[in-house]
Design an enzyme around this catalytic site. Structure first.
Site, short mmCIF file in Angstrom:
data_model
loop_
_atom_site.label_atom_id
_atom_site.label_comp_id
_atom_site.label_asym_id
_atom_site.label_seq_id
_atom_site.Cartn_x
_atom_site.Cartn_y
_atom_site.Cartn_z
N HIS A 89 81.04 0.41 -21.39
CA HIS A 89 82.07 0.03 -22.37
C HIS A 89 83.46 0.53 -21.96
O HIS A 89 84.47 -0.01 -22.40
CB HIS A 89 81.69 0.48 -23.78
CG HIS A 89 81.82 1.94 -24.08
ND1 HIS A 89 80.75 2.81 -24.05
CD2 HIS A 89 82.88 2.70 -24.44
CE1 HIS A 89 81.14 4.03 -24.38
NE2 HIS A 89 82.44 3.98 -24.62
N ASP A 225 74.38 2.16 -20.64
CA ASP A 225 75.83 2.11 -20.77
C ASP A 225 76.50 2.80 -19.57
O ASP A 225 77.01 3.91 -19.68
CB ASP A 225 76.24 2.77 -22.08
CG ASP A 225 77.67 2.44 -22.49
OD1 ASP A 225 78.42 1.92 -21.64
OD2 ASP A 225 78.04 2.70 -23.64
N SER A 656 83.37 9.49 -23.76
CA SER A 656 82.64 8.35 -23.22
C SER A 656 82.77 8.36 -21.70
O SER A 656 83.87 8.42 -21.17
CB SER A 656 83.22 7.04 -23.77
OG SER A 656 82.92 6.89 -25.13
#
Length: 721
Positions: A89, A225, A656
């Site tokens: 992402h 991810d 992240s």
């Protein structure tokens, strides 16, 4: 305040003198320079290497392999040739930018066969941290107790500019000075940004975004991810614009990758750039988030996502245009729901009120104007006065300015400003050409028909907001359009130059004096101007006054907490997108509403969720085939492949893509999320609910080798057991 508050030089001693070891979880986002003071606690928790291997001032250490990926994520260097892991992402927007209908890397994935295959990603950067040091004395130089807040702010701004300029000229690095502990300390970070970043490997949405919005912020998760990029450098291994002759960046520090896996109770660390936390707010300030900001954002984004999602499901082209925007909007939408839920489950407002009571009890002898009791009273009064302005500000930003055509009217405002500045002839065309570039890119991922639907759904919601929220001129425009949102939208999208790219570009390609009249009559611009003017005249002044008032009060309140409450809690500075390390343990949880305790997920869980009729859960056929044949190779663990795991590391947005490390500082996973009830960790950390979620690095390696057919990448990695 002079006599009752501790000197700044004593703060650090206080922060670490009363730390209490908690074997289950450890709250805190520690600056690298603080790690030596945390060394004993980290060793008790399970750390097996000296903290100097993680960070040592002036010497190479593993912190040099942690990078800022793009503008808001973290990445980690995993080879001497500048190979970087981050989240799927985090790279999504960049990969969308290099995707086309013929080469849709979001749907189909991408795997380079060699260096020559790697795809340049314009606009993407990777930034290395070269040095971090405290500069409090330099920044606060010239400030006395008699200095007013306005003078203080000016002196600090001037000192920061002087220092940042000096570092840049002397050392050649970008310097960023940031405040810590609400302006009680200042530290500088020296940065080196590389702009030639190329795509190496990217799993398709069916792996990298598996579970999509439905599973976002949830546990268990089955999302692969991750994305793989490479940094390229010019001569001397220094930053350079993209050039075919650039070479892979030569990294002195990179993470070894441990393939042994994790089990419950294992020590873990997360190294990265958490964006913003607000752990030291008062109960009244917390209530602003819980009762005003989050509810407004959630309600508005629910409307927006409802419109976008329906259109994206029906049309692949719309999906490609809106995938990145939808992902960004959805991420916050769900996060804030979990944040409210976690705050309510923990009764955090109640706990903060009790904390404030204890603080006042411990400072009963302090009765001056800057006593904790007085400070809290002043903060509460400021909050109460600000709440109406806050409602207006948030509702306008999430509704009217969240409609794309209205938001883009800011470019028309810039055109007007250019004409008002008096520039003419070539200076005029050159200035307009610079502005044009930003607006041009917007149309690649814009659908006016879809935006019209959004207008017809969001504007009624905005119009019903209470108090100051609705600009008076917007009410007049609504009346002028027959008090009919459908008629109003037809007027806007039928008459505004912004609805069609070619019409909008006319203002830049063939400018003329009468453009200013046309812009002022443009229906999209009229709405934009109405809300911006209302904010500037009636809302923003109140917000600014509040910010100035609470900047002082929060700084004093932070000092008071450090002085009186250091024996009760473990203090660390709030996150501000500077490098931090947090540590904890692999630990499972039983999510609310379920009876299933778990700390990991496997490929079986992925396959069990496969649904070809729902794009979020459509597992690629090749991965299903690997599962059916049990073709797992060396990544086979008891007949399956581990996919994700959770731990108690204190993380936030910005983490992240962060490396998740074991006790030896070896990479075991890539952080990508938190569990839903634990998202309130930006405001309050609860070891019973807060968990970070990571992709197991063995799943990453399995996908690279078996799905992506890219085992050539392993030759440059240091895989260890």
């Amino acid at each position: 305040m002079r006599n009752r508050l501790l000197p700044l030089s004593l703060f650090s001693t206080l922060l670490f003198s009363t730390t209490i070891y908690n074997s289950q979880a450890k709250e805190g986002m520690w600056r690298p320079a603080d790690l030596k003071k945390q060394a004993d606690e980290m060793k008790k928790a399970g750390l097996q290497i000296p903290v100097s291997k993680l960070y040592e001032d002036g010497k190479a250490a593993l912190n040099d392999a942690v990078v800022i990926f793009g503008g808001g994520c973290t990445g980690e260097v995993v080879s001497a040739q500048g190979l970087v892991f981050t989240n799927h992402h985090c790279g999504y927007g960049a990969v969308q930018g290099v995707s086309t209908d013929a080469k849709n890397y979001l749907i189909n994935g991408f795997w380079a066969k060699n260096n020559a295959d790697e795809v340049p990603c314009p606009g993407l950067s990777v930034t290395f941290i070269k040095k971090i040091e405290e500069v409090t004395k330099q920044i606060l130089k010239g400030i006395t107790e008699e200095t007013s807040e306005a003078e203080r702010a000016q002196i600090i701004a001037e000192n920061i500019k002087f220092l940042e300029t000096g570092y840049r000229k002397l050392l050649g690095y970008t310097a960023e000075v940031k405040p810590f502990y609400n302006g009680n300390e200042y530290w500088v970070t020296l940065l080196e940004k590389y702009d030639d970043v190329r795509l190496v490997g990217f799993p398709p949405n069916g792996i990298g975004k598996f579970g999509g919005d439905t599973d976002n912020w949830m546990w268990p998760r089955q999302t692969g991810d991750f994305g793989i990029f490479r940094v390229y450098a010019g001569p001397g291994n220094k930053p350079a614009a993209y050039n075919i002759n650039n070479k892979p960046y030569k990294a002195e520090q990179y993470f070894p990758i441990n393939t042994s896996g994790v089990k419950e109770g294992d020590y873990t660390m997360v190294y990265g750039f958490p964006y913003v936390t607000k752990e030291y707010l008062t109960s009244a300030q917390l209530a602003q988030t819980q009762d005003i900001i989050d509810p407004i954002r959630i309600a508005a984004r629910k409307i927006k996502l409802g419109v976008w999602d329906e259109a994206m499901r029906k049309d692949p082209k719309t999906f490609l245009k809106y995938a990145s925007k939808q992902s960004s909007v959805s991420n916050g939408y769900k996060k804030w729901q979990g944040e409210i839920r976690g705050l309510e489950l923990n009764d955090v407002k109640g706990k903060k009120l009790a904390y404030e009571t204890r603080l006042m009890q411990k400072s009963l002898s302090d009765t001056g104007i800057n006593s904790p009791k007085s400070t809290l009273s002043q903060i509460n009064a400021a909050v109460e006065h600000n709440n109406n302005y806050l409602r207006a500000y948030e509702s306008t930003n999430e509704t009217v300015l969240g409609i794309e055509i209205i938001g883009q009217a800011a470019y028309l405002q810039r055109v007007l400003n250019i004409y008002r500045s008096g520039v003419k002839d070539k200076a005029l065309t050159d200035t307009l050409a610079k502005v044009k570039k930003g607006l041009e890119g917007f149309y690649k991922n814009y659908d006016a028909v879809l935006d019209k639907q959004l207008f017809e759904n969001l504007m009624p919601f905005y119009y019903m907001q209470p108090g100051l929220a609705v600009a008076p001129k917007v009410k007049s425009l609504y009346t002028e359009n027959g008090s009919d949102f459908g008629k109003w939208s037809s007027n806007v999208y039928g008459q505004s130059a912004l609805a069609i790219k070619e019409m909008a570009m006319h203002y830049f390609d063939a400018p003329k004096a009468s453009d200013t009249v046309d812009i002022k009559n443009d229906p999209a611009y009229q709405i934009y101007h109405a809300v911006i003017d209302w904010q500037d005249q009636s809302v923003r002044p109140g917000m600014i006054a509040y910010a100035k008032r609470t900047d002082l009060l929060n700084r004093i309140y932070m000092q008071q907490q450090l002085q009186y409450m250091s024996g009760e809690r473990n203090f660390y500075p709030d996150a501000n997108q500077t490098l931090r390390l947090t540590y904890g343990h692999v630990k499972g949880i039983t999510p609310q509403g379920t009876s299933l305790y778990s700390y990991r997920s496997t490929l079986e869980d992925v396959i069990a969720k496969h649904n070809p009729d729902v794009e979020e859960f459509n597992v690629p056929s090749k991965l299903r085939d690997l599962y059916l044949r049990k073709d797992y190779g060396r990544w086979n663990v008891n007949g399956t492949v581990p996919v994700t795991f959770i731990a108690t590391n204190h993380t936030s947005g910005g983490n992240s893509g962060s490396p998740v490390l074991n006790a030896k500082g070896e990479l075991i996973g890539i952080n990508f999320d938190r569990i839903w009830d634990g998202t309130m960790s930006d405001l309050y950390y609860d070891p019973n609910l807060c968990r970070n979620i990571a992709v197991d690095v063995r799943y990453v390696l399995f996908i690279i080798e078996k799905y992506g057919n890219a085992p050539w990448l392993f030759k440059e990695m240091n895989l260890v057991k």
